[in-house]
Write a protein that holds these residues in place. Structure first.
Motif, PDB file in Angstrom:
ATOM      1  N   ILE A  54      -5.263  12.282   6.298  1.00  0.00           N
ATOM      2  CA  ILE A  54      -6.109  11.687   7.334  1.00  0.00           C
ATOM      3  C   ILE A  54      -5.477  10.379   7.805  1.00  0.00           C
ATOM      4  O   ILE A  54      -4.834   9.673   7.034  1.00  0.00           O
ATOM      5  CB  ILE A  54      -7.554  11.448   6.817  1.00  0.00           C
ATOM      6  N   ASN A  55      -5.646  10.077   9.087  1.00  0.00           N
ATOM      7  CA  ASN A  55      -5.220   8.816   9.678  1.00  0.00           C
ATOM      8  C   ASN A  55      -6.488   8.179  10.225  1.00  0.00           C
ATOM      9  O   ASN A  55      -7.029   8.640  11.223  1.00  0.00           O
ATOM     10  CB  ASN A  55      -4.196   9.069  10.791  1.00  0.00           C
ATOM     11  N   ALA A  56      -6.989   7.145   9.525  1.00  0.00           N
ATOM     12  CA  ALA A  56      -8.269   6.546   9.917  1.00  0.00           C
ATOM     13  C   ALA A  56      -8.343   5.110   9.401  1.00  0.00           C
ATOM     14  O   ALA A  56      -7.396   4.598   8.803  1.00  0.00           O
ATOM     15  CB  ALA A  56      -9.422   7.384   9.393  1.00  0.00           C
ATOM     16  N   THR A  57      -9.498   4.485   9.619  1.00  0.00           N
ATOM     17  CA  THR A  57      -9.709   3.085   9.282  1.00  0.00           C
ATOM     18  C   THR A  57     -10.447   2.937   7.958  1.00  0.00           C
ATOM     19  O   THR A  57     -11.374   3.701   7.671  1.00  0.00           O
ATOM     20  CB  THR A  57     -10.535   2.412  10.399  1.00  0.00           C
ATOM     21  N   ILE A  70     -11.349   3.680  -2.122  1.00  0.00           N
ATOM     22  CA  ILE A  70     -11.637   3.124  -0.801  1.00  0.00           C
ATOM     23  C   ILE A  70     -12.390   4.187  -0.007  1.00  0.00           C
ATOM     24  O   ILE A  70     -12.310   5.377  -0.321  1.00  0.00           O
ATOM     25  CB  ILE A  70     -10.358   2.693  -0.041  1.00  0.00           C
ATOM     26  N   MET A  71     -13.137   3.748   1.008  1.00  0.00           N
ATOM     27  CA  MET A  71     -13.795   4.687   1.894  1.00  0.00           C
ATOM     28  C   MET A  71     -13.054   4.665   3.222  1.00  0.00           C
ATOM     29  O   MET A  71     -12.868   3.606   3.826  1.00  0.00           O
ATOM     30  CB  MET A  71     -15.260   4.328   2.120  1.00  0.00           C
ATOM     31  N   VAL A  72     -12.599   5.848   3.636  1.00  0.00           N
ATOM     32  CA  VAL A  72     -11.879   6.011   4.895  1.00  0.00           C
ATOM     33  C   VAL A  72     -12.574   7.124   5.672  1.00  0.00           C
ATOM     34  O   VAL A  72     -12.712   8.244   5.155  1.00  0.00           O
ATOM     35  CB  VAL A  72     -10.392   6.378   4.637  1.00  0.00           C
ATOM     36  N   ALA A  73     -13.024   6.811   6.885  1.00  0.00           N
ATOM     37  CA  ALA A  73     -13.721   7.795   7.729  1.00  0.00           C
ATOM     38  C   ALA A  73     -14.850   8.472   6.951  1.00  0.00           C
ATOM     39  O   ALA A  73     -14.996   9.690   6.970  1.00  0.00           O
ATOM     40  CB  ALA A  73     -12.738   8.821   8.271  1.00  0.00           C
ATOM     41  N   GLU A  74     -15.632   7.647   6.241  1.00  0.00           N
ATOM     42  CA  GLU A  74     -16.781   8.095   5.455  1.00  0.00           C
ATOM     43  C   GLU A  74     -16.416   9.062   4.323  1.00  0.00           C
ATOM     44  O   GLU A  74     -17.263   9.802   3.832  1.00  0.00           O
ATOM     45  CB  GLU A  74     -17.855   8.696   6.365  1.00  0.00           C
ATOM     46  N   PHE A 106      -5.502  -4.172   0.410  1.00  0.00           N
ATOM     47  CA  PHE A 106      -6.097  -3.525   1.577  1.00  0.00           C
ATOM     48  C   PHE A 106      -7.168  -4.427   2.174  1.00  0.00           C
ATOM     49  O   PHE A 106      -7.799  -5.221   1.474  1.00  0.00           O
ATOM     50  CB  PHE A 106      -6.747  -2.184   1.194  1.00  0.00           C
ATOM     51  N   LYS A 107      -7.368  -4.278   3.485  1.00  0.00           N
ATOM     52  CA  LYS A 107      -8.407  -5.035   4.171  1.00  0.00           C
ATOM     53  C   LYS A 107      -9.278  -4.064   4.956  1.00  0.00           C
ATOM     54  O   LYS A 107      -8.780  -3.093   5.523  1.00  0.00           O
ATOM     55  CB  LYS A 107      -7.784  -6.063   5.104  1.00  0.00           C
ATOM     56  N   LYS A 108     -10.567  -4.364   4.969  1.00  0.00           N
ATOM     57  CA  LYS A 108     -11.487  -3.569   5.767  1.00  0.00           C
ATOM     58  C   LYS A 108     -10.997  -3.595   7.217  1.00  0.00           C
ATOM     59  O   LYS A 108     -10.649  -4.653   7.740  1.00  0.00           O
ATOM     60  CB  LYS A 108     -12.894  -4.159   5.649  1.00  0.00           C
ATOM     61  N   GLY A 109     -10.911  -2.434   7.847  1.00  0.00           N
ATOM     62  CA  GLY A 109     -10.422  -2.341   9.225  1.00  0.00           C
ATOM     63  C   GLY A 109      -8.963  -1.930   9.317  1.00  0.00           C
ATOM     64  O   GLY A 109      -8.501  -1.565  10.402  1.00  0.00           O
ATOM     65  N   GLN A 132      -0.890   1.345   8.548  1.00  0.00           N
ATOM     66  CA  GLN A 132      -0.196   1.530   9.815  1.00  0.00           C
ATOM     67  C   GLN A 132      -0.050   0.195  10.553  1.00  0.00           C
ATOM     68  O   GLN A 132      -0.881  -0.702  10.386  1.00  0.00           O
ATOM     69  CB  GLN A 132      -0.969   2.520  10.690  1.00  0.00           C
ATOM     70  N   PRO A 133       1.000   0.066  11.364  1.00  0.00           N
ATOM     71  CA  PRO A 133       1.178  -1.171  12.145  1.00  0.00           C
ATOM     72  C   PRO A 133      -0.008  -1.393  13.081  1.00  0.00           C
ATOM     73  O   PRO A 133      -0.609  -0.436  13.574  1.00  0.00           O
ATOM     74  CB  PRO A 133       2.462  -0.919  12.944  1.00  0.00           C
ATOM     75  N   LYS A 134      -0.315  -2.662  13.337  1.00  0.00           N
ATOM     76  CA  LYS A 134      -1.381  -2.994  14.286  1.00  0.00           C
ATOM     77  C   LYS A 134      -0.897  -2.673  15.686  1.00  0.00           C
ATOM     78  O   LYS A 134       0.250  -2.885  16.024  1.00  0.00           O
ATOM     79  CB  LYS A 134      -1.764  -4.462  14.166  1.00  0.00           C
ATOM     80  N   GLU A 135      -1.823  -2.185  16.481  1.00  0.00           N
ATOM     81  CA  GLU A 135      -1.452  -1.817  17.870  1.00  0.00           C
ATOM     82  C   GLU A 135      -1.671  -2.946  18.812  1.00  0.00           C
ATOM     83  O   GLU A 135      -2.437  -3.804  18.675  1.00  0.00           O
ATOM     84  CB  GLU A 135      -2.282  -0.603  18.308  1.00  0.00           C
TER      85      GLU A 135
END
Length: 135
Positions: A54-57, A70-74, A106-109, A132-135
């Motif tokens: 998965i690729n998510a926040t 960690i929780m990623v995409a619920e 890790f940071k939230k977001g 992932q790099p920040k956009e």
């Protein structure tokens, strides 16, 4: 009396020689090989797991939970060593610059790519998590 002391000394010397020679080390039976350490974490059966990606926040971080996750995409992603196909897998956590990090980094977001194994009960064990790099 003198013979008793001499015999006692010989017994002590022989015991020291036997102990020092390694004859008393633990083995895995009769093979003479030293026993491997026992793995105490989650053992995953290949028939009960499928590949997960998965690729998510990151929504939540539970660094001190047992097991850490960690929780990623619920979805809860377990970040704990596990055994799969006779290999012990320690999740590889990487920051956006390619450096190894810990869960506390890790940071939230943060947007992450998670790869791992999903069990039939929907538990997900991470094999790698890459920020992932920040956009």
């Amino acid at each position: 009396m003198r013979k008793t002391k001499t015999i006692s000394c010989l017994i002590i010397i022989m015991a020291a020689i036997v102990a020092g020679s390694g004859c008393l080390t633990a083995t895995d039976g009769y093979s003479g090989q030293k026993a491997e350490p026992v793995f105490s974490g989650q053992v995953i059966d290949a028939d009960e797991a499928k590949s997960f990606s998965i690729n998510a926040t990151i929504m939540e971080i539970h660094a001190v939970a047992s097991p850490p996750n960690i929780m990623v995409a619920e979805r809860i992603i377990v970040i704990d060593p596990h055994k799969y196909e006779n290999k012990i897998i320690t999740p590889r956590l990487v920051d956006r610059d390619g450096r190894l990090i810990g869960i506390q980094d890790f940071k939230k977001g943060d947007r992450v790519v998670v790869r791992g194994l999903e069990l039939e009960d929907e538990t997900i064990f991470a094999e790698s998590i890459v920020v992932q790099p920040k956009e």
